[in-house]
Design an enzyme around this catalytic site. Sequence first.
Site: not given
Length: 78
Positions: A52-54, A56
Amino acid sequence: MKGIVLTAYGEPATGLEFRELPEPGDPGAGQVMVAVDYAPVNFSDILVARGWYSVHPELPSVIGNEGAGRVLANGRYC
């Protein structure tokens, strides 16, 4: 050396593994080697693990973006 490795995005309970990792080599130019004494798994780490974080990272990847420790060695600038 031990670390928490993200092996799959999704549920952190199944995608994170506590592993033995190889020791790093000597630091290169402009790098330092730090012995991390304390490192939390914080909210942003859970967001990364869920995907869900920017950011990856390519998997598998050691997770964690905070810590406190001691500088063991530093590389020299060329």
